[in-house]
Design a protein around this motif. Structure first.
Motif, PDB file in Angstrom:
ATOM      1  N   GLY A 192       0.708  -1.106  -0.059  1.00 12.86           N
ATOM      2  CA  GLY A 192      -0.108   0.060   0.255  1.00 12.86           C
ATOM      3  C   GLY A 192       0.914   1.059  -0.144  1.00 12.86           C
ATOM      4  N   LEU A 193       0.127   2.568  -0.281  1.00 14.43           N
ATOM      5  CA  LEU A 193       0.937   3.714  -0.408  1.00 14.43           C
ATOM      6  C   LEU A 193       1.681   3.943   0.946  1.00 14.43           C
ATOM      7  CD1 LEU A 193      -1.354   5.748  -2.345  1.00 14.43           C
ATOM      8  CD2 LEU A 193       0.343   4.750  -3.043  1.00 14.43           C
ATOM      9  N   LEU A 194       1.239   3.629   2.018  1.00 17.71           N
ATOM     10  CA  LEU A 194       1.964   3.963   3.419  1.00 17.71           C
ATOM     11  C   LEU A 194       3.134   3.285   3.174  1.00 17.71           C
ATOM     12  CD1 LEU A 194      -1.208   3.946   5.966  1.00 17.71           C
ATOM     13  CD2 LEU A 194       0.228   5.803   4.944  1.00 17.71           C
ATOM     14  N   GLY A 195       3.480   2.271   2.510  1.00 19.16           N
ATOM     15  CA  GLY A 195       4.813   1.465   2.638  1.00 19.16           C
ATOM     16  C   GLY A 195       5.832   2.152   2.169  1.00 19.16           C
ATOM     17  N   THR A 220      11.635  15.659  -5.412  1.00 18.09           N
ATOM     18  CA  THR A 220      10.992  14.123  -5.115  1.00 18.09           C
ATOM     19  C   THR A 220      10.569  13.691  -3.961  1.00 18.09           C
ATOM     20  OG1 THR A 220      12.643  13.689  -7.029  1.00 18.09           O
ATOM     21  CG2 THR A 220      11.955  11.710  -5.410  1.00 18.09           C
ATOM     22  N   LYS A 221      11.024  14.216  -2.982  1.00 17.83           N
ATOM     23  CA  LYS A 221      10.839  14.167  -1.591  1.00 17.83           C
ATOM     24  C   LYS A 221       9.216  14.580  -1.496  1.00 17.83           C
ATOM     25  CE  LYS A 221      12.231  15.043   3.491  1.00 17.83           C
ATOM     26  NZ  LYS A 221      13.352  15.481   4.225  1.00 17.83           N
ATOM     27  N   LYS A 222       9.152  16.018  -1.905  1.00 20.42           N
ATOM     28  CA  LYS A 222       7.725  16.521  -1.612  1.00 20.42           C
ATOM     29  C   LYS A 222       6.689  15.808  -2.318  1.00 20.42           C
ATOM     30  CE  LYS A 222       5.163  20.714  -2.442  1.00 20.42           C
ATOM     31  NZ  LYS A 222       5.205  22.363  -2.983  1.00 20.42           N
ATOM     32  N   GLY A 223       6.919  15.476  -3.594  1.00 19.92           N
ATOM     33  CA  GLY A 223       6.109  14.456  -4.229  1.00 19.92           C
ATOM     34  C   GLY A 223       5.582  13.198  -3.632  1.00 19.92           C
ATOM     35  N   LEU A 224       6.796  12.478  -3.371  1.00 22.50           N
ATOM     36  CA  LEU A 224       6.556  11.349  -2.855  1.00 22.50           C
ATOM     37  C   LEU A 224       5.649  11.336  -1.369  1.00 22.50           C
ATOM     38  CD1 LEU A 224       7.057   8.211  -3.013  1.00 22.50           C
ATOM     39  CD2 LEU A 224       9.362   8.579  -1.899  1.00 22.50           C
ATOM     40  N   GLN A 225       6.093  12.322  -0.699  1.00 17.18           N
ATOM     41  CA  GLN A 225       5.177  12.528   0.475  1.00 17.18           C
ATOM     42  C   GLN A 225       3.814  12.794   0.311  1.00 17.18           C
ATOM     43  OE1 GLN A 225       6.521  12.635   4.037  1.00 17.18           O
ATOM     44  NE2 GLN A 225       4.094  12.145   4.150  1.00 17.18           N
ATOM     45  N   VAL A 237       2.150  11.657  -2.284  1.00 15.88           N
ATOM     46  CA  VAL A 237       1.486  10.261  -2.661  1.00 15.88           C
ATOM     47  C   VAL A 237       1.147   9.373  -1.332  1.00 15.88           C
ATOM     48  CG1 VAL A 237       2.199   7.948  -3.861  1.00 15.88           C
ATOM     49  CG2 VAL A 237       2.737  10.183  -4.865  1.00 15.88           C
ATOM     50  N   VAL A 238       2.125   9.276  -0.408  1.00 13.21           N
ATOM     51  CA  VAL A 238       2.024   8.593   0.697  1.00 13.21           C
ATOM     52  C   VAL A 238       0.773   9.269   1.509  1.00 13.21           C
ATOM     53  CG1 VAL A 238       2.912   7.982   3.232  1.00 13.21           C
ATOM     54  CG2 VAL A 238       4.661   8.129   1.088  1.00 13.21           C
ATOM     55  N   ASP A 239       0.626  10.531   1.623  1.00 12.37           N
ATOM     56  CA  ASP A 239      -0.451  11.108   2.324  1.00 12.37           C
ATOM     57  C   ASP A 239      -1.705  10.791   1.727  1.00 12.37           C
ATOM     58  OD1 ASP A 239       1.119  12.161   4.131  1.00 12.37           O
ATOM     59  OD2 ASP A 239       1.253  14.095   3.153  1.00 12.37           O
ATOM     60  N   GLY A 240      -1.869  10.234   0.376  1.00 11.59           N
ATOM     61  CA  GLY A 240      -2.989   9.930  -0.189  1.00 11.59           C
ATOM     62  C   GLY A 240      -3.730  11.042  -1.172  1.00 11.59           C
ATOM     63  N   ILE A 241      -3.168  11.787  -1.292  1.00 13.68           N
ATOM     64  CA  ILE A 241      -3.600  13.202  -2.064  1.00 13.68           C
ATOM     65  C   ILE A 241      -4.001  12.636  -3.358  1.00 13.68           C
ATOM     66  CG2 ILE A 241      -2.808  15.356  -2.974  1.00 13.68           C
ATOM     67  CD1 ILE A 241      -1.363  16.021  -0.624  1.00 13.68           C
ATOM     68  N   ALA A 242      -5.069  13.296  -3.882  1.00 16.57           N
ATOM     69  CA  ALA A 242      -5.596  12.798  -5.211  1.00 16.57           C
ATOM     70  C   ALA A 242      -4.659  13.326  -6.242  1.00 16.57           C
ATOM     71  CB  ALA A 242      -6.568  13.853  -5.563  1.00 16.57           C
TER      72      ALA A 242
END
Length: 247
Positions: free
Chosen positions: A92-95, A108-113, A115-120
């Motif tokens: 899952g994304l939290l992984g 990259t760090k901002k984008g990946l965070q 994604v992890v936060d489940g933003i649309a």
């Protein structure tokens, strides 16, 4: 270290210095404090009038890119994106949360965070593309500082030559001073045209190419992160982004 840039600078100096010797002018004819003040100091003055302090400072920071460009290992980026896609599929994304802190690149760090936060996905794209736009516009404006200097330098070289000829005209009564005076007058032209075409304009063009390459790299990251957020198959992501690596 960019070996081509180092070689280019060395060859530029060789072309002027050795060329001057071979032409019989000698190295001493290339030294003129007056020409230096008129052309170099004048060029800096012109660009300071044109540029904001923020852009000028940014241009100074980008200068190192000419000799030490930012890393653009797209194959490594693709491998990371595929690895993240596999992790997201299994855990899952939290992984991916543990991967966020490991990223050195803030974009990259901002984008990946996100994604992890489940933003649309659409919201992620909007935010990252806005960041890309402002970053690239700022960097291009900084690169144009050197382009502007390359435009002004030859004109200031002509001004230096004219001022030198004016000084020569004042000594027409003394023929012994005419030859040296005319030679000194044209030294300013060499400074202006040489600085523009051997250093400033090539630097500007190289920085623009690096900035465009960085933009493509970020586009690749955005597309990969969006695909991960949408739960796409890792193999499909790899196939779709392979074009960035080959390009």
């Amino acid at each position: 270290m960019d070996k081509l840039s180092v070689i280019g600078v060395v060859l530029a100096l060789v072309a002027v210095l050795i060329g001057s010797v071979l032409k019989g002018a000698g190295l001493s004819s290339l030294w003129s404090p007056a020409a230096f003040v008129i052309v170099i100091v004048g060029t800096v003055a012109s660009i300071l009038l044109q540029t904001s302090m923020v852009t000028f400072k940014r241009a100074l920071k980008l200068t190192k890119w000419v000799f030490k460009p930012p890393s653009q290992d797209r194959a490594a980026i693709l491998a990371s994106l595929v690895e993240w896609a596999n992790t997201a599929r299994k855990q899952g994304l939290l992984g991916l949360e543990s991967q966020v802190a490991e990223q050195q690149d803030e974009f990259t760090k901002k984008g990946l965070q996100m994604v992890v936060d489940g933003i649309a996905p659409d919201a992620i794209r909007a935010v990252l593309e806005t960041d890309m736009h402002h970053q690239s516009q700022g960097d291009l404006a900084a690169a144009k500082v050197f382009e502007g200097m390359g435009i002004y330098a030859p004109t200031l070289g002509i001004i230096g030559a004219v001022l030198g000829l004016i000084a020569v005209m004042k000594n027409l009564a003394d023929p012994s001073k005419l030859g040296g005076g005319i030679a000194a007058a044209f030294t300013a032209t060499i400074y202006g045209i040489g600085a523009a075409n051997l250093f400033l304009l090539p630097m500007a063009n190289k920085l623009k190419a690096l900035i465009n390459g960085q933009n493509e790299e970020r586009e690749m990251i955005v597309e990969g992160l969006i695909a991960i957020a949408q739960g796409e198959n890792p193999r499909n992501i790899e196939s779709r982004l392979a074009g960035y690596v080959h390009h």
